[in-house]
Design a protein around this motif. Structure first.
Motif, PDB file in Angstrom:
ATOM      1  N   LEU A  25       0.832  -1.211   0.000  1.00 21.38           N
ATOM      2  CA  LEU A  25       0.000   0.000   0.000  1.00 21.38           C
ATOM      3  C   LEU A  25       0.864   1.258   0.000  1.00 21.38           C
ATOM      4  O   LEU A  25       0.665   2.166  -0.813  1.00 21.38           O
ATOM      5  N   PHE A  26       1.844   1.318   0.893  1.00 24.50           N
ATOM      6  CA  PHE A  26       2.644   2.536   1.009  1.00 24.50           C
ATOM      7  C   PHE A  26       3.518   2.763  -0.230  1.00 24.50           C
ATOM      8  O   PHE A  26       3.897   3.899  -0.525  1.00 24.50           O
ATOM      9  N   ALA A  27       3.806   1.682  -0.964  1.00 26.38           N
ATOM     10  CA  ALA A  27       4.559   1.845  -2.211  1.00 26.38           C
ATOM     11  C   ALA A  27       3.752   2.649  -3.232  1.00 26.38           C
ATOM     12  O   ALA A  27       4.315   3.250  -4.150  1.00 26.38           O
ATOM     13  N   LEU A  28       2.424   2.669  -3.048  1.00 25.61           N
ATOM     14  CA  LEU A  28       1.556   3.413  -3.985  1.00 25.61           C
ATOM     15  C   LEU A  28       1.285   4.833  -3.525  1.00 25.61           C
ATOM     16  O   LEU A  28       0.676   5.613  -4.256  1.00 25.61           O
ATOM     17  N   GLU A  29       1.643   5.156  -2.280  1.00 30.45           N
ATOM     18  CA  GLU A  29       1.243   6.440  -1.699  1.00 30.45           C
ATOM     19  C   GLU A  29       2.487   7.248  -1.334  1.00 30.45           C
ATOM     20  O   GLU A  29       3.113   7.000  -0.306  1.00 30.45           O
ATOM     21  N   PRO A  30       2.833   8.233  -2.177  1.00 31.54           N
ATOM     22  CA  PRO A  30       4.058   8.996  -1.937  1.00 31.54           C
ATOM     23  C   PRO A  30       4.078   9.718  -0.578  1.00 31.54           C
ATOM     24  O   PRO A  30       5.145  10.071  -0.098  1.00 31.54           O
ATOM     25  N   ASP A  31       2.922   9.917   0.074  1.00 28.85           N
ATOM     26  CA  ASP A  31       2.895  10.555   1.394  1.00 28.85           C
ATOM     27  C   ASP A  31       3.496   9.661   2.477  1.00 28.85           C
ATOM     28  O   ASP A  31       3.746  10.125   3.587  1.00 28.85           O
ATOM     29  N   PHE A  32       3.652   8.380   2.190  1.00 30.72           N
ATOM     30  CA  PHE A  32       4.096   7.435   3.214  1.00 30.72           C
ATOM     31  C   PHE A  32       5.297   6.641   2.745  1.00 30.72           C
ATOM     32  O   PHE A  32       5.517   6.478   1.544  1.00 30.72           O
ATOM     33  N   LYS A  33       6.047   6.167   3.724  1.00 27.21           N
ATOM     34  CA  LYS A  33       7.233   5.379   3.426  1.00 27.21           C
ATOM     35  C   LYS A  33       7.138   4.104   4.268  1.00 27.21           C
ATOM     36  O   LYS A  33       6.910   4.180   5.478  1.00 27.21           O
ATOM     37  N   ALA A  34       7.288   2.967   3.619  1.00 30.35           N
ATOM     38  CA  ALA A  34       7.171   1.717   4.375  1.00 30.35           C
ATOM     39  C   ALA A  34       8.312   1.584   5.367  1.00 30.35           C
ATOM     40  O   ALA A  34       9.460   1.909   5.072  1.00 30.35           O
ATOM     41  N   ASP A  35       7.990   1.134   6.553  1.00 25.42           N
ATOM     42  CA  ASP A  35       8.963   0.884   7.616  1.00 25.42           C
ATOM     43  C   ASP A  35       8.379  -0.272   8.444  1.00 25.42           C
ATOM     44  O   ASP A  35       7.503  -0.052   9.282  1.00 25.42           O
ATOM     45  N   PRO A  36       8.822  -1.503   8.155  1.00 26.51           N
ATOM     46  CA  PRO A  36       8.178  -2.680   8.755  1.00 26.51           C
ATOM     47  C   PRO A  36       8.045  -2.595  10.271  1.00 26.51           C
ATOM     48  O   PRO A  36       7.023  -3.007  10.833  1.00 26.51           O
ATOM     49  N   ASP A  87      -5.725   1.816   5.754  1.00 29.31           N
ATOM     50  CA  ASP A  87      -4.990   0.574   5.482  1.00 29.31           C
ATOM     51  C   ASP A  87      -5.781  -0.432   4.650  1.00 29.31           C
ATOM     52  O   ASP A  87      -5.707  -1.642   4.884  1.00 29.31           O
ATOM     53  N   MET A  88      -6.548   0.085   3.685  1.00 29.46           N
ATOM     54  CA  MET A  88      -7.315  -0.817   2.802  1.00 29.46           C
ATOM     55  C   MET A  88      -6.401  -1.304   1.692  1.00 29.46           C
ATOM     56  O   MET A  88      -5.918  -0.516   0.865  1.00 29.46           O
ATOM     57  N   VAL A  89      -6.131  -2.586   1.674  1.00 29.07           N
ATOM     58  CA  VAL A  89      -5.265  -3.124   0.618  1.00 29.07           C
ATOM     59  C   VAL A  89      -5.548  -4.618   0.442  1.00 29.07           C
ATOM     60  O   VAL A  89      -5.747  -5.351   1.409  1.00 29.07           O
ATOM     61  N   VAL A  90      -5.577  -5.002  -0.822  1.00 32.72           N
ATOM     62  CA  VAL A  90      -5.711  -6.419  -1.195  1.00 32.72           C
ATOM     63  C   VAL A  90      -4.419  -6.790  -1.912  1.00 32.72           C
ATOM     64  O   VAL A  90      -3.882  -5.998  -2.713  1.00 32.72           O
ATOM     65  N   ASP A  91      -3.905  -7.971  -1.619  1.00 33.52           N
ATOM     66  CA  ASP A  91      -2.668  -8.424  -2.245  1.00 33.52           C
ATOM     67  C   ASP A  91      -2.761  -8.276  -3.768  1.00 33.52           C
ATOM     68  O   ASP A  91      -3.801  -8.563  -4.374  1.00 33.52           O
ATOM     69  N   ALA A  92      -1.658  -7.834  -4.380  1.00 31.42           N
ATOM     70  CA  ALA A  92      -1.663  -7.529  -5.813  1.00 31.42           C
ATOM     71  C   ALA A  92      -2.164  -8.704  -6.658  1.00 31.42           C
ATOM     72  O   ALA A  92      -2.839  -8.500  -7.670  1.00 31.42           O
ATOM     73  N   ALA A  93      -1.865  -9.919  -6.226  1.00 33.07           N
ATOM     74  CA  ALA A  93      -2.282 -11.099  -7.007  1.00 33.07           C
ATOM     75  C   ALA A  93      -3.756 -11.423  -6.827  1.00 33.07           C
ATOM     76  O   ALA A  93      -4.277 -12.319  -7.501  1.00 33.07           O
ATOM     77  N   GLU A  94      -4.424 -10.728  -5.903  1.00 34.07           N
ATOM     78  CA  GLU A  94      -5.813 -11.077  -5.560  1.00 34.07           C
ATOM     79  C   GLU A  94      -6.800  -9.968  -5.916  1.00 34.07           C
ATOM     80  O   GLU A  94      -7.987 -10.069  -5.597  1.00 34.07           O
TER      81      GLU A  94
END
Ligand SMILES: CC(C)(COP(=O)(O)OP(=O)(O)OC[C@H]1O[C@@H](n2cnc3c(N)ncnc32)[C@H](O)[C@@H]1OP(=O)(O)O)[C@@H](O)C(=O)NCCC(=O)NCCS
Length: 152
Positions: A25-36, A87-94
Motif C-alpha cells: 500500500l505505502f509503495a503506492l502512496e508517496p505521502d508514506f514510506k514503508a517501515d516494517p 490501510d485498505m489493501v488487497v494483495d496484488a495477485a488477488e
C-alpha cells in the motif's frame, strides 16, 4: 474451483502478512514510506485497543490476502462517533475478485455496531483505481483537504 474469501478480525500471528500488505500500500502512496517495524508497532497498538479500533483481514484458503483497519473518533458534526477507514489493501495477485467490497462492508458493519454514523478515509489523489473503487461503493468526495504536521 477457487475457495471463497472470508473476513475476520486480525490476530497477532497475522502481523507479518499485514506488514507485507502495508508495504504494498505505502509503495503506492508517496505521502508514506514503508517501515516494517513502525507498521508492526502500529498494528500492535490497534490490536491492543479493541474499544476504539479494529483490524480486519480477508483470508482465502488459510492465507491472508487483504486487510483494512478502522478507528473511532467523536464527531461534533454528527453528535456521534464516526470511523476512519485506513490501510485498505488487497494483495496484488488477488485484486479484482471482490475482496475489497467485502472488507468495506465488514468495516462498515463494525463502525455501525459501535454507534458510528459516518465513515471517512484519505486516498491519494492520483490513485485512480482506488477512487473508482470507492465511488462504486457510494463513497463521495468532500471539500475538505488534509493537512499534517510531522514529525512532532
Ligand atoms: C482498491 C482495492 C482495495 C480494491 O480491492 P479489490 O479486491 O481489488 O476490489 P474489486 O475486486 O472490487 O476490484 C476493484 C476494481 O479493480 C479492478 N481490477 C481487476 N483486476 C485488478 C488488478 N489486478 N489490480 C488492480 N485492479 C484490478 C476490477 O476491475 C474492479 O473494477 P470493477 O469493479 O469495475 O470490476 C485494491 O485494488 C487494492 O488493494 N489496491 C491497492 C491499494 C490501494 O490503492 N488501496 C486503497 C488506498 S485508499
Amino acid at each position: 474451483m477457487t475457495e471463497a474469501q472470508s473476513i475476520r478480525p486480525a490476530r497477532e500471528p497475522d502481523l507479518p502478512s499485514l506488514v507485507e500488505l502495508l508495504r504494498q500500500l505505502f509503495a503506492l502512496e508517496p505521502d508514506f514510506k514503508a517501515d516494517p517495524e513502525r507498521q508492526r508497532r502500529g498494528l500492535a497498538l490497534l490490536l491492543a485497543d479493541p474499544d476504539r479500533a479494529v483490524v480486519l483481514v480477508a483470508e482465502r484458503a488459510g492465507k491472508v490476502i487483504g486487510m483494512v483497519t478502522g478507528q473511532l473518533v467523536i464527531s461534533t458534526a454528527e453528535g456521534a462517533p464516526s470511523a476512519w477507514l485506513e490501510d485498505m489493501v488487497v494483495d496484488a495477485a488477488e485484486r479484482g475478485r471482490g475482496t475489497g467490497p467485502l472488507l468495506l462492508d465488514a468495516l462498515q458493519a463494525w463502525a455501525v455496531s459501535r454507534g458510528a454514523t459516518r465513515l471517512q478515509l484519505l486516498a491519494d489523489r492520483e490513485n485512480a483505481p482506488a477512487l473508482r473503487f470507492y465511488a462504486k461503493a457510494l463513497w463521495q468526495p468532500t471539500r475538505m483537504i488534509c493537512l499534517r504536521k510531522a514529525p512532532l
